[in-house]
Structures are given as structure tokens and as C-alpha cells.
Design an enzyme around this catalytic site. Structure first.
Site, PDB file in Angstrom:
ATOM      1  CD  GLU A  81      69.339  21.905  84.226  1.00 27.86           C
ATOM      2  OE1 GLU A  81      69.996  22.600  83.240  1.00 27.86           O
ATOM      3  OE2 GLU A  81      68.214  21.437  83.837  1.00 27.86           O
TER       4      GLU A  81
ATOM      5  CD  GLU B 200      70.707  21.218  75.604  1.00 31.22           C
ATOM      6  OE1 GLU B 200      70.082  20.461  76.328  1.00 31.22           O
ATOM      7  OE2 GLU B 200      69.993  22.192  75.296  1.00 31.22           O
TER       8      GLU B 200
ATOM      9  NE  ARG C 244      64.431  24.797  81.845  1.00 32.31           N
ATOM     10  CZ  ARG C 244      65.339  23.825  81.214  1.00 32.31           C
ATOM     11  NH1 ARG C 244      66.584  24.337  81.008  1.00 32.31           N
ATOM     12  NH2 ARG C 244      65.188  22.517  81.117  1.00 32.31           N
TER      13      ARG C 244
ATOM     14  CG  PHE D 149      74.821  19.047  92.004  1.00 32.08           C
ATOM     15  CD1 PHE D 149      75.923  19.138  92.547  1.00 32.08           C
ATOM     16  CD2 PHE D 149      73.533  19.320  92.709  1.00 32.08           C
ATOM     17  CE1 PHE D 149      76.104  19.746  93.902  1.00 32.08           C
ATOM     18  CE2 PHE D 149      73.738  19.948  94.106  1.00 32.08           C
ATOM     19  CZ  PHE D 149      74.972  20.050  94.374  1.00 32.08           C
ATOM     20  CG  HIS D 150      73.007  18.722  83.678  1.00 31.55           C
ATOM     21  ND1 HIS D 150      73.882  18.692  82.758  1.00 31.55           N
ATOM     22  CD2 HIS D 150      71.874  18.132  83.351  1.00 31.55           C
ATOM     23  CE1 HIS D 150      73.265  17.871  81.707  1.00 31.55           C
ATOM     24  NE2 HIS D 150      72.104  17.861  82.116  1.00 31.55           N
TER      25      HIS D 150
ATOM     26  CG  ASN E 280      66.572  25.268  75.376  1.00 29.06           C
ATOM     27  OD1 ASN E 280      67.736  24.957  74.762  1.00 29.06           O
ATOM     28  ND2 ASN E 280      66.513  24.791  76.716  1.00 29.06           N
ATOM     29  CD  GLU E 281      65.442  20.847  76.042  1.00 30.01           C
ATOM     30  OE1 GLU E 281      64.840  21.098  77.012  1.00 30.01           O
ATOM     31  OE2 GLU E 281      66.074  19.812  75.821  1.00 30.01           O
TER      32      GLU E 281
END
Ligand code: GLA
Length: 682
Positions: free
Chosen positions: A344, A296, A104, A346-347, A142-143
């Protein structure tokens, strides 16, 4: 209403699951979701062709379920077609490698094609959804923080430099290009910092990070303005992210968003997680100058180096309410449903792979209920009499090579100062030096107080009795003068090593460190003596200096603590200077947590600053927001807390007075009017 929810990515799931999502959201008391953060390739499957059918349906479904939407512009992750059509819109690393899609944030913010594509998708979304009844907030991008060193960036950097420095002579002077024959005679010779032979010029690197912050801000503002035009009533934000790699000066960005939204992922699991949470909340409130929003955090598994850590039962609730206590307008998570695949996978999520019949979802239901119950009282302000200085450019300046010690760590140093005050139970704010160095106004309108335009955040320096500077390496003349005035007028200033050393260009203030504060501190530091890793230096009060020592000469200050070892034996280590009606302390050695806490408690006592709830058990944290008193028990047994007055348990509605017992790992929220609270605590 308090916001409760998180990132929702329905594009990752078959549509049949959506009604179940909405039903579960209602069960948990979710009030808002961030939608479409990474949906660009679905919304615009090929350049100029838009497919909004699925987004229409999910917006309507959420609306029917009573769930509000923070609708994102998906510009943080351009689709693969963008890469092929506009390869010059991909970011280039300092080593000259052009990245490609597959992750990303694969964009160059200075590439006209990227900016145009971002504007196009934002315009389409605005046209279609700006008046949708579910829309509560625009979540732009985003960020922000992506870095690029390509030729397009080079040309934008040069224009920015021309505006900042005016002419090449000024730039050469500001960057000290006389060192190593770097003198520029044409703007075209200036590149973004790229891989080079040995140490780069630190002023060049610092200006590049400032440029990137402004360049990214330009991209945000562009989207913000077109969204605002579509419906001025909808607030607009973007989620700030913290990290040493992020070239965004959030203190400056804060005035450009309607509400400061912050992503915060405390990773410490050794008992410091609470302090880290408190730090994130206080810093966010500082940027916002009041209320902000936790956009978040992780519902469960926390990324820690080498191994994820599962939150202990109750920690999700305790930490989430801690952000609310420190000024957040709710608690939101990444993410709603744990994905089946993707980077992600397993986030953690509110609905994990195992489904809703899980501890995390059950805890979320309880939290949703608590937030709903306390919402009517939770809009108040947090008051503090102590402020810590925070300065992103100082952080950047202390990240380069060529520094006197490899273990200089801006973030760790500021966090340690905050942690010391946190452990003492003293409420703390953050303040930010204004950017008066380049002649620009700082945050217009709220830069008042004895700090004038030179300090921003809340009301400048006016509300504070104590200001602490830790590693605030760069400072303008104006900001230093405002601190001098603050002390002269009766304030207490604590300056640690590596503060006030250089001007905003990173040039050393000559004549002895810390050049910006020698007069107010009444000291002159003539030599730095960084300590070798693992070694300490004895102090004559029985404490140890760690990481750092210095040869300090007094010039008016009294010596409070002396070095007791090494070649510095007998020389001043910690000093105190009366200056006008105030006091200025200089702390030359690094201290461990306990020693720093004891020192700051002494300063606080002198300044008449008391802990919020003196006498509370050490494992209990107390935070006051408006008329709510939050008690957090971080210990493993129940804690009895003596109350300063009577009130009502904001959740159970039962009257409380004298004392309460907060269960192990639990939180109690008490509605206690000021007259009750202040009468006993002063
Ligand atoms: C950030 C991003 C999210 C997600 C989380 C993971 O905050 O905004 O998309 O990647 O990190 O912690």
C-alpha cells in the site's frame, strides 16, 4: 480527550526516525496511535522466540511524548515461518486453492495451530504491556473477515450447524434440501460452500456466513479474555470493516467489544462522499448504541475504481469532524507515515512521502487543534426519531445467484434511504433485528423498548416515531411482531420492496409478499416485475419507478400512488394503512433519490418529525451531539445559516446568535445549550 492519530508502523522505519515521528505527532496534536498491527514477524521472528526490545523502546518514547497507544495483537498477518510450520493453518478458497503467505490475512480461523499461535503472541503482549502507562486500548487483530473453506473449517462448520439445528431433519427442513436432491443423512456429508456445478443452495451459503461470523467472533473473544485477565481496566476493541465480502455480523459483535471501532473509507467523489460519511457514522453509532470510535479512514488519496482521488482542501477536517458529530470519540487514520514500499505504498498518510511540509500535514495540525478545543464538550449523545433497519444476514441473502434481478444491491438500497433522510436534514439512527430466530438472547441488557428482545440498537424501537425497512429480506416472527406492536402503538412504518419476504432461514413466507407484514401494511403482492436496466415505469404522481415494480393488491390499505404504465397501469404502487394507532406505508417501486426524499418528508411531516435545522441552506449539513451544533458547509461559497438560538463558537469562543457564516468547505462548531436550541426548534 478525543482520540486523534492513526496506525503507526515504526517497524517499517529505522529507529533514528522515531524521535522525529513523536515530535511531529506532538506538533499535530496526536493523542493516540495504533501500534503493532502488522508486527508479528518482528515480535516473534521464529516460533516461540520473542523480541520486544524495539516495541519496549517505542512504547516508552511515545509515553515520554505524551502519546497514548492502542496496542494491537498482530494476528491478522501471521509470519512466513507460521506457513511453513503449519501449512494447514492457511486459508483455502472455494475453488480448493490453498493460499500462501505473501500478502496478509493468510490464516484459517478454524485451524487449531493458528488459534494457538494467536493466543501465544497475545499472551506475551499482555504479560509485557498490560500495565504499561502508555496503553489506552487493546486493538485486537485487524478487520476480522477472512474466509476459508478447508477441511478444518468444514468440521467447525458442522459443529456449529449441530448446535444451531439440533438434528439433520431440522437442517434438511431449514435448508430445503428436498430441492435438487441435497438431503443430508450424515453430518460428515456437509461441506463449506465450495465450487459446485451450478447455483448453490442459498440457505447453506447463508448459514456458512453466519457460522464464519461466530467463528471469527470466537477467535476475538479468546484474545479479549486473556487480555482482560492481564488488566481488566484496559478497554478492548477490534476494528470493524464494512464490505459485501465481510462475513461479520457487526450488530451482534458490538456487545462483545468495550468500544465499537470502525474503519470507514468513503470512496464517492461526486458529491455523495458527504452522505456516505454520514451513513458510516450513523451505522457505527447504531452498532455501538452510542459512542464509537473512527479507527481508520484515509487522510488524503481515496481509492476509487481506476484512479485515486485527492481530497479537496478542507475535506479531511470536514469529514473527520462529521464522524465526531455523529458519535465518534475522535478521528484516526490509516496511517501516520506513508511507507516507502509494500503493497500500500501509495495509500495516503498524515505524513506523506513529501514529508510534513505538505497540505495534508498542515491540515492535520489545524484539525488536531480543533479536536483538542472541542473535546471537553464532545461527549454528548445524538438523538434521532427515525431509524432504518439494518441486517447483515439480509445483505448476505441478497448476494446469491438465482435472484429476480442482477442489480439487487442491499447496501446501495439502504444507503439511498439514509441519503434521502440525510438530504432532508432529518437525524437518523439504525436498528437491528435481534437474533431470536435460533432461540439465543440478543444483546442482553440493551434489547428493550417496544421492540422487546426482537430489535436491538440504542433502546430497541422505543425512541422512534418512524422506522424504515429497505431490503430487510429476512425477518423472524418475533422481530415482525415487534414492528406490528410498534405501529399499533402509534409508530409510522415504511416498508420497501424486498423486505419481510423470508424467514431467517431464507424460506419464503407464503401467501403473497411481504409475508411478514401483509396484515400491518394491508396489502398483498402477487407478482414481482423487476424492470430491465435503464427502463422506468410511470407513476400517476408524475414520478418514475426505477429498477423494480410489482403487482400489489390492497387489503385494507388506501392507495396513495398508482402505476401509470405497462401492464400495471392503474394498480397500487404506494399505499398507506392505518393500523391501531399508527400508520404503515408500502413502497413497491424503486424510486430515484428525489422521489424517495419527497415521500419520506411526507411521512415525517405526518409523524411530526422535523429536520434538525429547518430552513438551512441545502449545501449545509447540521448535526447535533449533546449541546454541540455542528454546521458543515459542503458548498463552494460561504453559507449564511440562521441559528435557532444563541451560543458560543466552540473553537474561537466568540458568542454567536441570529446567524453565522460558514466558510466554503468549512465547519463551525457551536456550543448551544438545549434551552436555546429546543426553544426554537421544538
Ligand atoms: C484497512 C486496513 C489497513 C489498510 C487500509 C487501506 O482498513 O485495516 O491496514 O490496509 O484498509 O485502506
Amino acid at each position: 480527550m478525543l482520540f486523534f492519530g492513526g496506525d503507526y508502523n515504526p517497524e517499517q522505519w529505522p529507529e533514528q526516525i522515531w524521535p522525529e515521528d513523536v515530535a511531529l505527532m506532538r506538533q499535530a496534536g496526536v493523542t493516540i496511535v495504533s501500534l503493532g498491527v502488522f508486527a508479528w514477524s518482528h515480535l516473534e521472528p521464529e516460533e516461540g522466540r520473542f523480541e520486544f526490545g524495539r516495541l519496549d523502546r517505542i512504547m516508552d518514547l511515545l509515553h515520554d511524548g505524551g502519546i497514548r497507544v492502542a496496542l494491537a495483537t498482530p494476528t491478522a498477518s501471521p509470519p512466513p515461518w507460521f506457513t511453513l510450520a503449519h501449512p494447514e493453518g492457511l486459508p483455502v478458497t472455494a475453488d480448493g486453492v490453498r493460499l500462501t503467505h505473501g500478502s496478509r490475512d493468510t490464516y484459517c480461523v478454524s485451524a487449531p495451530a493458528y488459534r494457538a499461535a494467536a493466543r501465544t503472541i497475545a499472551t506475551e503482549l499482555a504479560a509485557r504491556y498490560a500495565r504499561h502507562p502508555a496503553l489506552a486500548l487493546w486493538h485486537v487483530h485487524n478487520e476480522y473477515g477472512t474466509d476459508c473453506r478447508c477441511d478444518l473449517t468444514a468440521s467447525a462448520f458442522r459443529s456449529w450447524l449441530e448446535k444451531r439445528h439440533g438434528d439433520l431433519d431440522a437442517l434438511n427442513e431449514s435448508w430445503t434440501t428436498a430441492f435438487w436432491s441435497q438431503r443430508y443423512s450424515d453430518w460428515a456429508q456437509i461441506m463449506p460452500p465450495r465450487a459446485t456445478q451450478y447455483l448453490p443452495n442459498p440457505a447453506h451459503v447463508l448459514d456458512f456466513r453466519r457460522f464464519l461470523s461466530d467463528e471469527l467472533l470466537g477467535a476475538f473473544v479468546e484474545q479479549r479474555d486473556l487480555l482482560r485477565e492481564a488488566n481488566p481496566a484496559v478497554p478492548i476493541t477490534t476494528n470493524f470493516v464494512q464490505g459485501g465480502w465481510v462475513s461479520v455480523d457487526h450488530a451482534r459483535w458490538a456487545s462483545e467489544v468495550d468500544i465499537v471501532a470502525v474503519d470507514h473509507y468513503p470512496a464517492a467523489v461526486d458529491g455523495r462522499g458527504e452522505a456516505e460519511t454520514a451513513f458510516g457514522g450513523d451505522l457505527a453509532r447504531g452498532w455501538a448504541g452510542g459512542e464509537w470510535l473512527l479507527m481508520e479512514t484515509a487522510p488524503n488519496l481515496i481509492y476509487t475504481p481506476g484512479r485515486m482521488h485527492a481530497k479537496e482542501p478542507g475535506r479531511l477536517t470536514r469529514h473527520s469532524l462529521n464522524y465526531v458529530a455523529r458519535g465518534s470519540r475522535g478521528a484516526m487514520y490509516f496511517q501516520w507515515r506513508q511507507p516507502r514500499g509494500g503493497a500500500e505504498l501509495f495509500h495516503s498518510a498524515l505524513v506523506p512521502h513529501a514529508g510534513p511540509d505538505t497540505p495534508v500535514f498542515r491540515e492535520a495540525i489545524g484539525l488536531g487543534r480543533t479536536l483538542k478545543t472541542i473535546a471537553p464538550y464532545a461527549g454528548g449523545e445524538v438523538e434521532a426519531r427515525v431509524a432504518i433497519g439494518w441486517d447483515a444476514p439480509s445483505w448476505w441473502a441478497l448476494q446469491g445467484g438465482g435472484l429476480p434481478a442482477a442489480d439487487i444491491d442491499y447496501l446501495a438500497a439502504v444507503q439511498q434511504t439514509h441519503r434521502a433522510l440525510y438530504r432532508s436534514g432529518i437525524p437518523t439512527d439504525f436498528v437491528f433485528p435481534g437474533r431470536t430466530d435460533s432461540g439465543e438472547a440478543s444483546r442482553a441488557g440493551d434489547a428493550v423498548g417496544s421492540g422487546g428482545a426482537a430489535w436491538v440498537g440504542g433502546a430497541g424501537l422505543r425512541p422512534y416515531k418512524i422506522v424504515v425497512l429497505t431490503h430487510l429480506f429476512l425477518i423472524s416472527d418475533e422481530s415482525a411482531a415487534a414492528l406490528r406492536e410498534f405501529v399499533a402503538a402509534g409508530g409510522h412504518l415504511v416498508v420497501g420492496h424486498l423486505s419481510g419476504i423470508a424467514d431467517p432461514a431464507g424460506r419464503i413466507r407464503l401467501g403473497g409478499y411481504p409475508g411478514a407484514f401483509r396484515d400491518v401494511l394491508g396489502v398483498r403482492v402477487v407478482e414481482w416485475r423487476p424492470l430491465a436496466p435503464g427502463t422506468t415505469i410511470a407513476l400517476d404522481d408524475g414520478e418514475q419507478g426505477v429498477r423494480w415494480s410489482e403487482r400489489v393488491e390492497t387489503a385494507g390499505a388506501e392507495t396513495v400512488v398508482r402505476y401509470a404504465g405497462d401492464v400495471l397501469a392503474g394498480a397500487p404502487a404506494i399505499t398507506r394503512n392505518r393500523f391501531g394507532a399508527g400508520v404503515a406505508w408500502y413502497v413497491s417501486p424503486g424510486l430515484d433519490d428525489d422521489a424517495l426524499r419527497r415521500l419520506l418528508e411526507r411521512v415525517a411531516a405526518e409523524a411530526g418529525v422535523t429536520p434538525l435545522l429547518p430552513g438551512r441552506p441545502p449545501e449545509v449539513e447540521a448535526v447535533r451531539r449533546g449541546e454541540l451544533l455542528f454546521l458543515f458547509n459542503h458548498g463552494s461559497g460561504p453559507a449564511v445559516v440562521a441559528l435557532p438560538g444563541s451560543g458560543t463558537n466552540a473553537v474561537t469562543k466568540r458568542a454567536v446568535s441570529e446567524s453565522v457564516t460558514v466558510p466554503a468547505g468549512g465547519v463551525m462548531v457551536i456550543n448551544m445549550p438545549d434551552r436555546e436550541f429546543k426553544s426554537r426548534t421544538g
